[in-house]
Design a protein around this motif. Structure first.
Motif, PDB file in Angstrom:
ATOM      1  N   SER A 264      48.515  28.880  18.929  1.00  0.00           N
ATOM      2  CA  SER A 264      47.552  29.488  18.225  1.00  0.00           C
ATOM      3  C   SER A 264      46.843  30.486  18.872  1.00  0.00           C
ATOM      4  N   SER A 265      46.068  31.456  18.215  1.00  0.00           N
ATOM      5  CA  SER A 265      45.521  32.630  18.382  1.00  0.00           C
ATOM      6  C   SER A 265      44.630  32.361  19.722  1.00  0.00           C
ATOM      7  N   LYS A 266      43.996  31.120  19.560  1.00  0.00           N
ATOM      8  CA  LYS A 266      42.816  30.729  20.533  1.00  0.00           C
ATOM      9  C   LYS A 266      43.506  30.714  21.925  1.00  0.00           C
ATOM     10  N   GLN A 267      44.692  30.214  21.939  1.00  0.00           N
ATOM     11  CA  GLN A 267      45.399  29.869  23.259  1.00  0.00           C
ATOM     12  C   GLN A 267      46.039  31.139  23.794  1.00  0.00           C
ATOM     13  N   VAL A 268      46.722  31.873  22.941  1.00  0.00           N
ATOM     14  CA  VAL A 268      47.442  33.069  23.437  1.00  0.00           C
ATOM     15  C   VAL A 268      46.275  34.083  23.782  1.00  0.00           C
ATOM     16  N   ASN A 269      45.075  34.204  23.017  1.00  0.00           N
ATOM     17  CA  ASN A 269      44.034  35.003  23.497  1.00  0.00           C
ATOM     18  C   ASN A 269      43.568  34.694  24.823  1.00  0.00           C
ATOM     19  N   GLY A 270      43.326  33.342  25.026  1.00  0.00           N
ATOM     20  CA  GLY A 270      42.934  32.761  26.414  1.00  0.00           C
ATOM     21  C   GLY A 270      43.948  33.103  27.565  1.00  0.00           C
ATOM     22  N   THR A 271      45.232  32.949  27.053  1.00  0.00           N
ATOM     23  CA  THR A 271      46.139  33.527  28.177  1.00  0.00           C
ATOM     24  C   THR A 271      45.948  34.696  28.560  1.00  0.00           C
ATOM     25  N   ILE A 272      45.687  35.826  27.597  1.00  0.00           N
ATOM     26  CA  ILE A 272      45.490  37.215  27.964  1.00  0.00           C
ATOM     27  C   ILE A 272      44.563  37.502  28.642  1.00  0.00           C
ATOM     28  N   ALA A 273      43.349  36.793  28.259  1.00  0.00           N
ATOM     29  CA  ALA A 273      42.040  37.321  28.747  1.00  0.00           C
ATOM     30  C   ALA A 273      42.101  36.576  30.460  1.00  0.00           C
ATOM     31  N   VAL A 274      42.532  35.425  30.727  1.00  0.00           N
ATOM     32  CA  VAL A 274      42.666  35.054  32.197  1.00  0.00           C
ATOM     33  C   VAL A 274      43.466  35.837  32.861  1.00  0.00           C
ATOM     34  N   SER A 275      44.648  36.118  32.553  1.00  0.00           N
ATOM     35  CA  SER A 275      45.599  37.126  33.173  1.00  0.00           C
ATOM     36  C   SER A 275      45.116  38.502  33.617  1.00  0.00           C
ATOM     37  N   ILE A 276      44.569  38.954  32.320  1.00  0.00           N
ATOM     38  CA  ILE A 276      44.059  40.632  32.549  1.00  0.00           C
ATOM     39  C   ILE A 276      42.612  40.237  33.523  1.00  0.00           C
ATOM     40  N   GLY A 277      41.825  39.555  33.105  1.00  0.00           N
ATOM     41  CA  GLY A 277      40.713  39.296  33.907  1.00  0.00           C
ATOM     42  C   GLY A 277      40.762  38.963  35.379  1.00  0.00           C
ATOM     43  N   SER A 278      41.694  38.315  35.773  1.00  0.00           N
ATOM     44  CA  SER A 278      41.860  37.965  37.057  1.00  0.00           C
ATOM     45  C   SER A 278      42.434  39.071  37.803  1.00  0.00           C
ATOM     46  N   ALA A 279      43.455  39.843  37.200  1.00  0.00           N
ATOM     47  CA  ALA A 279      44.211  41.168  37.777  1.00  0.00           C
ATOM     48  C   ALA A 279      43.020  42.132  37.832  1.00  0.00           C
ATOM     49  N   CYS A 280      42.261  42.302  37.092  1.00  0.00           N
ATOM     50  CA  CYS A 280      41.131  43.279  37.016  1.00  0.00           C
ATOM     51  C   CYS A 280      40.306  43.109  38.272  1.00  0.00           C
ATOM     52  N   GLY A 281      39.989  41.844  38.367  1.00  0.00           N
ATOM     53  CA  GLY A 281      39.104  41.276  39.445  1.00  0.00           C
ATOM     54  C   GLY A 281      39.860  41.756  41.056  1.00  0.00           C
ATOM     55  N   VAL A 282      40.929  41.328  40.972  1.00  0.00           N
ATOM     56  CA  VAL A 282      41.739  41.554  42.366  1.00  0.00           C
ATOM     57  C   VAL A 282      41.916  42.987  42.544  1.00  0.00           C
ATOM     58  N   TYR A 283      42.196  43.779  41.659  1.00  0.00           N
ATOM     59  CA  TYR A 283      42.419  45.231  41.784  1.00  0.00           C
ATOM     60  C   TYR A 283      40.921  45.873  42.290  1.00  0.00           C
ATOM     61  N   GLN A 284      39.890  45.427  41.694  1.00  0.00           N
ATOM     62  CA  GLN A 284      38.696  45.997  41.951  1.00  0.00           C
ATOM     63  C   GLN A 284      38.349  45.776  43.294  1.00  0.00           C
ATOM     64  N   TRP A 285      38.707  44.478  43.790  1.00  0.00           N
ATOM     65  CA  TRP A 285      38.150  44.014  45.166  1.00  0.00           C
ATOM     66  C   TRP A 285      39.067  44.724  46.279  1.00  0.00           C
ATOM     67  N   ILE A 286      40.251  44.657  46.203  1.00  0.00           N
ATOM     68  CA  ILE A 286      41.261  45.402  47.298  1.00  0.00           C
ATOM     69  C   ILE A 286      40.917  46.803  46.940  1.00  0.00           C
ATOM     70  N   ALA A 287      40.777  47.397  45.942  1.00  0.00           N
ATOM     71  CA  ALA A 287      40.654  48.955  45.789  1.00  0.00           C
ATOM     72  C   ALA A 287      39.314  49.461  46.436  1.00  0.00           C
ATOM     73  N   ILE A 288      38.211  48.871  46.137  1.00  0.00           N
ATOM     74  CA  ILE A 288      36.842  48.993  46.625  1.00  0.00           C
ATOM     75  C   ILE A 288      36.754  48.769  48.093  1.00  0.00           C
ATOM     76  N   LEU A 289      37.113  47.482  48.691  1.00  0.00           N
ATOM     77  CA  LEU A 289      36.899  47.204  50.075  1.00  0.00           C
ATOM     78  C   LEU A 289      37.886  48.189  51.003  1.00  0.00           C
ATOM     79  N   GLY A 290      39.183  48.366  50.431  1.00  0.00           N
ATOM     80  CA  GLY A 290      40.131  49.088  51.114  1.00  0.00           C
ATOM     81  C   GLY A 290      39.397  50.818  51.142  1.00  0.00           C
ATOM     82  N   TYR A 291      38.904  51.261  50.039  1.00  0.00           N
ATOM     83  CA  TYR A 291      38.293  52.537  49.987  1.00  0.00           C
ATOM     84  C   TYR A 291      37.162  52.765  50.933  1.00  0.00           C
ATOM     85  N   LEU A 292      36.308  51.769  51.162  1.00  0.00           N
ATOM     86  CA  LEU A 292      34.956  51.596  51.796  1.00  0.00           C
ATOM     87  C   LEU A 292      35.298  51.554  53.236  1.00  0.00           C
ATOM     88  N   THR A 293      36.403  50.738  53.519  1.00  0.00           N
ATOM     89  CA  THR A 293      36.810  50.709  55.004  1.00  0.00           C
ATOM     90  C   THR A 293      37.441  51.940  55.565  1.00  0.00           C
TER      91      THR A 293
END
Length: 474
Positions: A264-293
């Protein structure tokens, strides 16, 4: 949709009647048969995917070795500007996935694919779309083999292993192909959930290592450049693909839609949100801390900035495992796209009727249902075609990987074109085409804007890469 209904009706009339089953009988799984006919017959399987397993597979498709270049890309834009570009890239990528999932609901049953959507929108270009996607996925899979082959000799050397065999990239690429065979031949994307979860543990390890080296006050003095919040230069267009293409996983969204138990749309949209959201968080963390270091002195490969300790060696090993287990996630969509291309070429050679695009003033005004697909069956290709296509992909990728030492230039052009088309241009034009006779709703305007954005990214980033080649920067 008349064209689709006629095709479905004709297929139903031509198919032999299936024997009746008790209403409460369990569904039949796909079974292998010794008969020659079964090797070439299409089969079916019951969907087994969940939001969690599908999110893991999509996240593993997104998160790859590109994590190591995020800090360098952020250094070219500045801390704030780089963070904003990561968020923008995540949002546009998620929007592309959403539009493709809406288009999937216009296809029949659980047989959604780029080819199926193209048949309803641009049927004459369907073969070319799938061929381009197959080439893109094939190229990325080759890069994974090359990265693995380059990393393992370095890891062996760091661990003090001096065996000549283990210092050979050809040996490690050969090892990878043999080890990956059971995974690459899996029919369903959901079957890769355990290896995808294992690969994501490498992401967690890198996540922790970057944090430890930044927050630990006892670390050795590290080279540190200037930290800026905002930087603009011509290099923006050469680094933009790093952000934009880091979220590309659209080649697997149709498999996710087909294999979810409740799609259903709810399940598919949830899958998209979880995968994109988690990837965005990981990229932000690594990019920011690596750059600040390391500041502006951070290298394109973040790991080379750290001391060659056991911790970093194990981190390199985890990244090698990550790219190794990402190979089947590229092989799966490449095989599916080639299956559609081969079937279309075969039908054309046999002069079978071609599909027609959606026509009429009312069909495309009917919104697709948000409920789960009524037919809980995933269609799979014949065993003979599955084995032959997969074998060809693995053999060709192996030959290219051991013959080429660097694909940086090729992948930069493939990424600037193929990834942009999959992530932005095709989702936008597909959605617009399916709703071309309907009023200009907000989502229709957004779809056109996304496709336009994709064209601009393609033109400017491709132009920047061509310019770098002309200037001899590669």
């Amino acid at each position: 949709m008349p064209a689709q209904g006629d095709a479905s009706a004709a297929a139903a009339a031509a198919a032999p009647a299936a024997p009746a089953q008790p209403q409460d009988a369990p569904p039949r799984p796909l079974r292998a048969s010794s008969s020659a006919a079964s090797l070439f017959d299409e089969g079916t399987e019951e969907p087994t995917g969940t939001v969690l397993t599908s999110s893991i597979n999509l996240a593993n498709t997104i998160l790859g070795s590109g994590m190591l270049s995020m800090s360098n890309a952020m250094a070219s834009l500045g801390l704030v500007f780089g963070s904003l570009v990561i968020v923008l890239s995540a949002c546009t990528s998620g929007l592309g996935l959403y539009l493709l999932s809406r288009c999937a609901r216009r296809t029949s049953g659980r047989d959604a694919s780029f080819f199926a959507v193209s048949k309803l929108t641009y049927p004459r270009a369907a073969v070319f779309f799938d061929a381009a996607i197959a080439v893109k996925c094939f190229g990325v899979s080759i890069s994974y083999l090359i990265i693995f082959g380059d990393l393992m000799p370095e890891i062996s050397d760091a661990l003090g292993i001096e065996a000549a065999l283990l210092q050979s990239r050809t040996f490690w690429i050969s090892f990878a192909i043999v080890a990956l065979a059971p995974l690459a031949f899996q029919r369903r994307l959901d079957a890769l959930k355990y290896t995808s979860f294992t690969a994501l543990l490498a992401v967690v390890y890198l996540f922790v290592v970057v944090a430890v080296f930044y927050f630990n006050p006892l670390r050795e003095p590290l080279p540190k450049g200037d930290i800026v919040l905002f930087r603009w230069s011509r290099e923006f267009f050469t680094h933009l693909p790093v952000f934009v293409f880091a979220f590309t996983c659209h080649q697997n969204i149709f498999s996710v839609y087909n294999e979810l138990r409740d799609n259903s749309s709810k399940q598919v949209n949830g899958t998209i949100a979880v995968s994109i959201g988690s990837a965005c968080g990981v990229y932000q963390w690594i990019a920011i801390l690596g750059y600040l270091t390391f500041g502006s002195k951070v290298a394109p490969n973040l790991l080379v900035m750290y001391n060659n300790s056991l911790v970093i060696t194990l981190c390199r090993l985890s990244i090698a495992v990550l790219v190794l287990f990402s190979y089947p996630l590229q092989c799966h969509p490449a095989r599916n796209c080639l299956d559609k291309v081969i079937s279309a070429v075969w039908s054309s050679w046999k002069r079978e009727p071609v599909f027609e695009a959606i026509a009429g003033d009312h069909d495309d005004d009917v919104p697709p249902s948000d409920a789960a697909t009524s037919a809980p069956v995933v269609h799979v290709m014949s065993l003979a075609k599955h084995v032959s296509i997969t074998s060809a992909l693995m053999v060709l990728s192996y030959v290219v990987a051991i013959s080429v030492t660097s694909l940086d230039l090729v992948l930069s052009f493939v990424g600037s074109t193929g990834s942009t088309c999959i992530s932005f241009i095709l989702p936008g034009v597909f959605y617009y085409r399916m709703h071309r006779n309907s009023p200009w709703t907000r989502m229709k305007i957004i779809a056109v804007a996304l496709a336009t954005y994709g064209v601009l990214v393609l033109v400017f980033c491709l132009g920047a890469n061509i310019s770098r080649v002309a200037d001899g920067d590669y």
